[in-house]
Write a protein that holds these residues in place. Structure first.
Motif, PDB file in Angstrom:
ATOM      1  N   GLY A  22       2.293  14.733   1.502  1.00 17.52           N
ATOM      2  CA  GLY A  22       2.769  14.391   0.166  1.00 17.52           C
ATOM      3  C   GLY A  22       2.147  13.090  -0.325  1.00 17.52           C
ATOM      4  O   GLY A  22       2.776  12.302  -1.020  1.00 17.52           O
ATOM      5  N   ALA A  23       0.897  12.879   0.053  1.00 15.53           N
ATOM      6  CA  ALA A  23       0.174  11.655  -0.309  1.00 15.53           C
ATOM      7  C   ALA A  23      -0.963  12.004  -1.265  1.00 15.53           C
ATOM      8  O   ALA A  23      -1.362  13.170  -1.381  1.00 15.53           O
ATOM      9  CB  ALA A  23      -0.396  11.002   0.953  1.00 15.53           C
ATOM     10  N   ALA A  24      -1.483  11.000  -1.911  1.00  9.61           N
ATOM     11  CA  ALA A  24      -2.644  11.192  -2.774  1.00  9.61           C
ATOM     12  C   ALA A  24      -3.886  11.419  -1.914  1.00  9.61           C
ATOM     13  O   ALA A  24      -4.033  10.800  -0.850  1.00  9.61           O
ATOM     14  CB  ALA A  24      -2.855   9.969  -3.657  1.00  9.61           C
ATOM     15  N   ALA A  25      -4.763  12.300  -2.380  1.00  3.38           N
ATOM     16  CA  ALA A  25      -6.009  12.547  -1.647  1.00  3.38           C
ATOM     17  C   ALA A  25      -6.823  11.262  -1.520  1.00  3.38           C
ATOM     18  O   ALA A  25      -7.467  11.037  -0.491  1.00  3.38           O
ATOM     19  CB  ALA A  25      -6.822  13.639  -2.336  1.00  3.38           C
ATOM     20  N   SER A  26      -6.760  10.413  -2.518  1.00  2.43           N
ATOM     21  CA  SER A  26      -7.503   9.147  -2.455  1.00  2.43           C
ATOM     22  C   SER A  26      -6.983   8.245  -1.332  1.00  2.43           C
ATOM     23  O   SER A  26      -7.752   7.504  -0.722  1.00  2.43           O
ATOM     24  CB  SER A  26      -7.443   8.410  -3.797  1.00  2.43           C
ATOM     25  N   THR A  27      -5.703   8.329  -1.047  1.00  2.36           N
ATOM     26  CA  THR A  27      -5.122   7.550   0.048  1.00  2.36           C
ATOM     27  C   THR A  27      -5.673   8.032   1.385  1.00  2.36           C
ATOM     28  O   THR A  27      -6.118   7.231   2.220  1.00  2.36           O
ATOM     29  CB  THR A  27      -3.586   7.667   0.035  1.00  2.36           C
ATOM     30  N   VAL A  28      -5.665   9.334   1.590  1.00  3.52           N
ATOM     31  CA  VAL A  28      -6.175   9.909   2.839  1.00  3.52           C
ATOM     32  C   VAL A  28      -7.670   9.633   2.958  1.00  3.52           C
ATOM     33  O   VAL A  28      -8.164   9.308   4.046  1.00  3.52           O
ATOM     34  CB  VAL A  28      -5.849  11.412   2.930  1.00  3.52           C
ATOM     35  N   GLN A  29      -8.393   9.729   1.861  1.00  2.00           N
ATOM     36  CA  GLN A  29      -9.827   9.433   1.878  1.00  2.00           C
ATOM     37  C   GLN A  29     -10.070   7.985   2.300  1.00  2.00           C
ATOM     38  O   GLN A  29     -10.987   7.699   3.062  1.00  2.00           O
ATOM     39  CB  GLN A  29     -10.448   9.686   0.498  1.00  2.00           C
ATOM     40  N   SER A  30      -9.223   7.083   1.840  1.00  2.00           N
ATOM     41  CA  SER A  30      -9.393   5.674   2.229  1.00  2.00           C
ATOM     42  C   SER A  30      -9.178   5.491   3.734  1.00  2.00           C
ATOM     43  O   SER A  30      -9.818   4.648   4.351  1.00  2.00           O
ATOM     44  CB  SER A  30      -8.458   4.764   1.428  1.00  2.00           C
ATOM     45  N   TRP A  31      -8.277   6.282   4.325  1.00  5.21           N
ATOM     46  CA  TRP A  31      -8.081   6.221   5.781  1.00  5.21           C
ATOM     47  C   TRP A  31      -9.351   6.651   6.496  1.00  5.21           C
ATOM     48  O   TRP A  31      -9.730   6.067   7.504  1.00  5.21           O
ATOM     49  CB  TRP A  31      -6.919   7.092   6.230  1.00  5.21           C
ATOM     50  N   LYS A  32      -9.983   7.723   5.995  1.00  8.08           N
ATOM     51  CA  LYS A  32     -11.234   8.191   6.605  1.00  8.08           C
ATOM     52  C   LYS A  32     -12.295   7.102   6.523  1.00  8.08           C
ATOM     53  O   LYS A  32     -13.036   6.875   7.478  1.00  8.08           O
ATOM     54  CB  LYS A  32     -11.738   9.452   5.899  1.00  8.08           C
ATOM     55  N   GLU A  33     -12.374   6.445   5.378  1.00  8.09           N
ATOM     56  CA  GLU A  33     -13.415   5.448   5.163  1.00  8.09           C
ATOM     57  C   GLU A  33     -13.204   4.183   5.996  1.00  8.09           C
ATOM     58  O   GLU A  33     -14.160   3.616   6.511  1.00  8.09           O
ATOM     59  CB  GLU A  33     -13.507   5.096   3.684  1.00  8.09           C
ATOM     60  N   CYS A  34     -11.944   3.747   6.130  1.00  6.33           N
ATOM     61  CA  CYS A  34     -11.697   2.521   6.897  1.00  6.33           C
ATOM     62  C   CYS A  34     -11.501   2.812   8.384  1.00  6.33           C
ATOM     63  O   CYS A  34     -11.539   1.903   9.204  1.00  6.33           O
ATOM     64  CB  CYS A  34     -10.509   1.746   6.336  1.00  6.33           C
ATOM     65  N   GLY A  35     -11.275   4.085   8.744  1.00 11.72           N
ATOM     66  CA  GLY A  35     -11.160   4.470  10.148  1.00 11.72           C
ATOM     67  C   GLY A  35      -9.780   4.273  10.744  1.00 11.72           C
ATOM     68  O   GLY A  35      -9.633   4.314  11.965  1.00 11.72           O
ATOM     69  N   GLU A  36      -8.769   4.059   9.915  1.00  9.99           N
ATOM     70  CA  GLU A  36      -7.408   3.821  10.405  1.00  9.99           C
ATOM     71  C   GLU A  36      -6.397   4.661   9.629  1.00  9.99           C
ATOM     72  O   GLU A  36      -6.515   4.801   8.411  1.00  9.99           O
ATOM     73  CB  GLU A  36      -7.022   2.349  10.223  1.00  9.99           C
ATOM     74  N   ILE A  37      -5.413   5.170  10.328  1.00 11.82           N
ATOM     75  CA  ILE A  37      -4.276   5.851   9.709  1.00 11.82           C
ATOM     76  C   ILE A  37      -3.060   4.983  10.006  1.00 11.82           C
ATOM     77  O   ILE A  37      -2.819   4.638  11.165  1.00 11.82           O
ATOM     78  CB  ILE A  37      -4.077   7.277  10.277  1.00 11.82           C
ATOM     79  N   PRO A  38      -2.291   4.599   8.979  1.00  9.94           N
ATOM     80  CA  PRO A  38      -1.123   3.750   9.224  1.00  9.94           C
ATOM     81  C   PRO A  38      -0.165   4.380  10.238  1.00  9.94           C
ATOM     82  O   PRO A  38       0.037   5.600  10.243  1.00  9.94           O
ATOM     83  CB  PRO A  38      -0.461   3.639   7.849  1.00  9.94           C
ATOM     84  N   ALA A  39       0.439   3.543  11.077  1.00 11.00           N
ATOM     85  CA  ALA A  39       1.312   4.017  12.157  1.00 11.00           C
ATOM     86  C   ALA A  39       2.415   4.960  11.666  1.00 11.00           C
ATOM     87  O   ALA A  39       2.644   5.999  12.294  1.00 11.00           O
ATOM     88  CB  ALA A  39       1.905   2.841  12.922  1.00 11.00           C
ATOM     89  N   PRO A  40       3.112   4.650  10.560  1.00 15.12           N
ATOM     90  CA  PRO A  40       4.155   5.594  10.113  1.00 15.12           C
ATOM     91  C   PRO A  40       3.585   6.977   9.771  1.00 15.12           C
ATOM     92  O   PRO A  40       4.214   7.999  10.036  1.00 15.12           O
ATOM     93  CB  PRO A  40       4.748   4.925   8.872  1.00 15.12           C
ATOM     94  N   ARG A  41       2.376   6.994   9.230  1.00 17.13           N
ATOM     95  CA  ARG A  41       1.738   8.271   8.897  1.00 17.13           C
ATOM     96  C   ARG A  41       1.248   8.979  10.152  1.00 17.13           C
ATOM     97  O   ARG A  41       1.208  10.209  10.208  1.00 17.13           O
ATOM     98  CB  ARG A  41       0.597   8.061   7.907  1.00 17.13           C
ATOM     99  N   GLN A  42       0.869   8.228  11.177  1.00 13.94           N
ATOM    100  CA  GLN A  42       0.499   8.839  12.454  1.00 13.94           C
ATOM    101  C   GLN A  42       1.679   9.619  13.014  1.00 13.94           C
ATOM    102  O   GLN A  42       1.538  10.760  13.436  1.00 13.94           O
ATOM    103  CB  GLN A  42       0.058   7.775  13.463  1.00 13.94           C
ATOM    104  N   ARG A  43       2.837   8.962  13.026  1.00 15.15           N
ATOM    105  CA  ARG A  43       4.039   9.634  13.542  1.00 15.15           C
ATOM    106  C   ARG A  43       4.366  10.877  12.724  1.00 15.15           C
ATOM    107  O   ARG A  43       4.723  11.921  13.274  1.00 15.15           O
ATOM    108  CB  ARG A  43       5.223   8.662  13.541  1.00 15.15           C
TER     109      ARG A  43
END
Length: 82
Positions: A22-43
Motif C-alpha cells: 500500500g505504498a507509492a511506487a516511487s517509494t519502493v523505487q527509492s528503496w531499490k536505488e538506495c539499497g535499503e528497505i526500512p525495518a518496519p517495511r521489512q517486517r
C-alpha cells in the motif's frame, strides 16, 4: 546489487511490491536505488511473504553483509575508534 533490489525484483518488481504494501511506487523505487528497505517495511514484507508463500526469508535482508564478513576487520572500520 543490493539486497533491496534483489528482494523487490524477486517479489515481482517495484509496482507489485508497492501494491503489496500500500505504498507509492516511487517509494519502493527509492528503496531499490538506495539499497535499503526500512525495518518496519521489512517486517511487513516478511509477514506478507509468509502468508502468501512468497520466496522471502529474514536472512535475505542481510545478503549485503556477506562482503563485510569476509573482509578483514581493519578494512571495515572507518575513522578513529576512540
Amino acid at each position: 546489487m543490493s539486497y533491496a533490489f534483489t528482494i523487490i525484483e524477486r517479489l515481482g518488481g517495484t509496482r507489485k511490491v508497492a501494491r503489496m504494501l500500500g505504498a507509492a511506487a516511487s517509494t519502493v523505487q527509492s528503496w531499490k536505488e538506495c539499497g535499503e528497505i526500512p525495518a518496519p517495511r521489512q517486517r511487513e514484507l516478511l509477514r506478507i511473504a509468509q502468508r502468501d508463500d512468497l520466496p522471502l526469508e529474514a536472512g535475505d535482508f542481510f545478503k549485503d553483509d556477506e562482503a563485510l564478513q569476509s573482509a578483514p576487520l581493519s578494512a571495515t572500520i572507518q575513522g578513529n575508534p576512540t
